[in-house]
Design an enzyme around this catalytic site. Structure first.
Site, PDB file in Angstrom:
ATOM      1  CE  LYS A   1       1.642  16.316 -10.930  1.00  0.00           C
ATOM      2  NZ  LYS A   1       1.090  15.111 -10.118  1.00  0.00           N
TER       3      LYS A   1
ATOM      4  CE  LYS B   1      -5.619  15.673  -8.149  1.00  0.00           C
ATOM      5  NZ  LYS B   1      -6.041  14.239  -8.318  1.00  0.00           N
TER       6      LYS B   1
ATOM      7  CE  LYS C   1      -4.642  10.909 -15.278  1.00  0.00           C
ATOM      8  NZ  LYS C   1      -3.559   9.844 -14.653  1.00  0.00           N
TER       9      LYS C   1
HETATM   10  P1  TYM Z   1      -1.378   9.719 -10.579  1.00  0.00           P
HETATM   11  O1  TYM Z   1      -2.608   8.961 -11.028  1.00  0.00           O
HETATM   12  O2  TYM Z   1      -1.451  11.011 -10.524  1.00  0.00           O
HETATM   13  O3  TYM Z   1      -0.134   9.245 -11.003  1.00  0.00           O
HETATM   14  C1  TYM Z   1      -0.011   7.648 -11.436  1.00  0.00           C
HETATM   15  C2  TYM Z   1       1.809   7.805 -11.153  1.00  0.00           C
HETATM   16  O4  TYM Z   1       2.493   8.501 -12.173  1.00  0.00           O
HETATM   17  C3  TYM Z   1       3.251   9.218 -11.371  1.00  0.00           C
HETATM   18  N1  TYM Z   1       3.458  10.556 -12.077  1.00  0.00           N
HETATM   19  C4  TYM Z   1       4.587  11.192 -12.666  1.00  0.00           C
HETATM   20  N2  TYM Z   1       5.862  10.622 -12.616  1.00  0.00           N
HETATM   21  C5  TYM Z   1       6.861  11.524 -13.080  1.00  0.00           C
HETATM   22  N3  TYM Z   1       6.472  12.781 -13.668  1.00  0.00           N
HETATM   23  C6  TYM Z   1       5.303  13.246 -13.726  1.00  0.00           C
HETATM   24  N4  TYM Z   1       5.086  14.430 -14.179  1.00  0.00           N
HETATM   25  C7  TYM Z   1       4.250  12.372 -13.216  1.00  0.00           C
HETATM   26  N5  TYM Z   1       2.777  12.626 -13.010  1.00  0.00           N
HETATM   27  C8  TYM Z   1       2.512  11.468 -12.473  1.00  0.00           C
HETATM   28  C9  TYM Z   1       2.665   9.421 -10.008  1.00  0.00           C
HETATM   29  O5  TYM Z   1       3.914   9.786  -9.193  1.00  0.00           O
HETATM   30  C10 TYM Z   1       2.163   8.251  -9.966  1.00  0.00           C
HETATM   31  O6  TYM Z   1       3.320   7.207  -9.279  1.00  0.00           O
HETATM   32  N6  TYM Z   1      -2.534   8.909  -5.715  1.00  0.00           N
HETATM   33  C11 TYM Z   1      -2.072   8.125  -6.892  1.00  0.00           C
HETATM   34  C12 TYM Z   1      -2.706   6.933  -7.307  1.00  0.00           C
HETATM   35  C13 TYM Z   1      -2.588   5.868  -6.341  1.00  0.00           C
HETATM   36  C14 TYM Z   1      -1.650   5.093  -5.761  1.00  0.00           C
HETATM   37  C15 TYM Z   1      -2.333   4.405  -4.671  1.00  0.00           C
HETATM   38  C16 TYM Z   1      -0.571   5.123  -6.114  1.00  0.00           C
HETATM   39  C17 TYM Z   1      -3.834   5.575  -5.711  1.00  0.00           C
HETATM   40  N7  TYM Z   1      -3.708   4.557  -4.709  1.00  0.00           N
HETATM   41  C18 TYM Z   1      -1.527   3.359  -4.199  1.00  0.00           C
HETATM   42  C19 TYM Z   1       0.413   3.981  -5.249  1.00  0.00           C
HETATM   43  C20 TYM Z   1      -0.247   3.158  -4.591  1.00  0.00           C
HETATM   44  C21 TYM Z   1      -2.222   9.330  -8.123  1.00  0.00           C
HETATM   45  O7  TYM Z   1      -2.846  10.090  -8.069  1.00  0.00           O
HETATM   46  O8  TYM Z   1      -1.051   8.788  -8.936  1.00  0.00           O
END
Ligand code: TYM
Length: 333
Positions: free
Chosen positions: A199, A117, A202
């Site tokens: 990957k 990032k 969005k």
């Molecule tokens: P975020 O918002 O980037 O993504 C949310 C969830 O989607 C999964 N994910 C994917 N899984 C498979 N293939 C992909 N291409 C893909 N892109 C995203 C992510 O692994 C995630 O599970 N830091 C976290 C948000 C967060 C969080 C937490 C998660 C904040 N606090 C506490 C768990 C527990 C994040 O940025 O996810």
């Protein structure tokens, strides 16, 4: 434990409309797991995390509400699962500050998401982006979560959460439950449709690279038709063929069949037909979700009630842990 139940917590950032990757890697598994009555589930809309990258305020507000409705539309029952906005529970920011004082610079420096990032947003490498995993640790530890279902890319953050919790417990006794990451059998890393070595995200600038959960059927079919594959012309599940492998992974995650079964089904087919099958399967899964989403969008009073009640519930459990932590570190409470 809450009322004798194990605890599960997860969440997503409220930046943009979530993708098929978010759905297959996380949300779909949450829905499958939430049928288990022996687990108490918390699902956050992680809006505090979202501002580590500059956001338009009106868009952020809209995206956060959309994300909450998508959770519900995908099948999470808000009467049973606690679905809340992270910014509605001040304990997250408070615990994050405390945990910052138990986390080392070197640990944060190693985080691959920070490196990615900060390369992408070189003009805004803020300290929030740097300490992002500490806030995530606070999210998880506040609810004494046993399980955290996430996609593969979040596992490094889970490891650091465990390290911070173990360090804190080592000093003050058993304050935090040590959480375990849970990655689904399929869909844990869905790749970009335009560059299958990256990957699906969005924030990708190319709209054809990802499927948004609110894309209509024609758009879904068109994006799969344009998906980048290879010029071999035969279907196989191999790391040497990342485009085809990704399409098969998506198909398996959506339909619930195994790779072997999928390969049998696609035996002798060309890439065009494969893409059509995958597109149909994805659209078949998303269209009912989108219909439910549309209904929910028209029921403002219902959504407002869910937001208020669940924020109160989340705050109740989070404050219990926070009070304990404050006492341990020596604050007057
Ligand atoms: P975020 O918002 O980037 O993504 C949310 C969830 O989607 C999964 N994910 C994917 N899984 C498979 N293939 C992909 N291409 C893909 N892109 C995203 C992510 O692994 C995630 O599970 N830091 C976290 C948000 C967060 C969080 C937490 C998660 C904040 N606090 C506490 C768990 C527990 C994040 O940025 O996810």
């Amino acid at each position: 434990m809450i009322d004798g139940k194990k605890v599960m917590l997860s969440g997503m950032q409220s930046t943009g409309i979530i993708t098929l990757g978010n759905y297959l890697g996380a949300l779909k598994n949450w829905v499958d797991l939430s049928d288990d009555d022996s687990i108490k589930c918390f699902y956050g809309i992680m809006d505090l995390h979202s501002i580590t990258v500059r956001q338009d305020p009106a868009e952020l507000r809209k995206n956060a509400r959309t994300l909450l409705m998508l959770y519900i539309a995908a099948g999470l029952d808000p009467e049973k699962n606690c679905i809340f906005f992270q910014s509605h529970v001040p304990a997250h920011a408070e615990l994050a500050w405390i945990l910052n004082c138990y986390t080392y610079m070197g640990e944060m420096n190693r985080m691959t998401q920070f490196k990615d990032k900060s390369a992408k947003h070189a003009d805004n490498i803020n300290t929030g982006l740097f300490t992002y995993p500490v806030l995530m640790a606070a999210d998880i530890l506040l609810y004494q979560a046993d399980y955290v279902p996430v996609g593969k890319d979040q596992m490094q953050h889970l490891e650091i959460t465990r390290d911070i919790a173990n360090r804190f417990n080592g000093i003050y006794g058993d304050v935090f439950t040590i959480p375990e990451g849970y990655v689904g059998q399929t869909g844990a890393k869905i790749m970009s449709l335009q560059d299958p070595t990256k990957k699906m995200s969005k924030s990708d600038e190319n709209p054809n690279a990802s499927i948004s959960l609110l894309d209509d059927k024609d758009t879904i079919m068109r994006k799969f038709k344009k998906a980048v594959t290879d010029s071999d012309g035969f279907i196989a599940y191999s790391d040497d063929k990342p485009g085809i492998k990704n399409l098969i992974d998506i198909y398996c995650a959506v339909t619930g069949i195994t790779v072997e079964e999928a390969l049998n089904e696609f035996d002798g087919m060309g890439y065009g037909v494969l893409k059509e099958h995958v597109g149909e399967a994805v659209a078949g899964k998303l269209v009912p979700l989108q219909e439910r989403f549309k209904e929910l969008s028209q029921d403002k009073a219902y959504i407002d009630r869910i937001i208020k009640e669940n924020a109160e519930q989340a705050a109740y459990y989070a404050n219990k842990t926070l009070r304990k932590v404050k006492k341990k570190v020596g604050f007057i409470i």
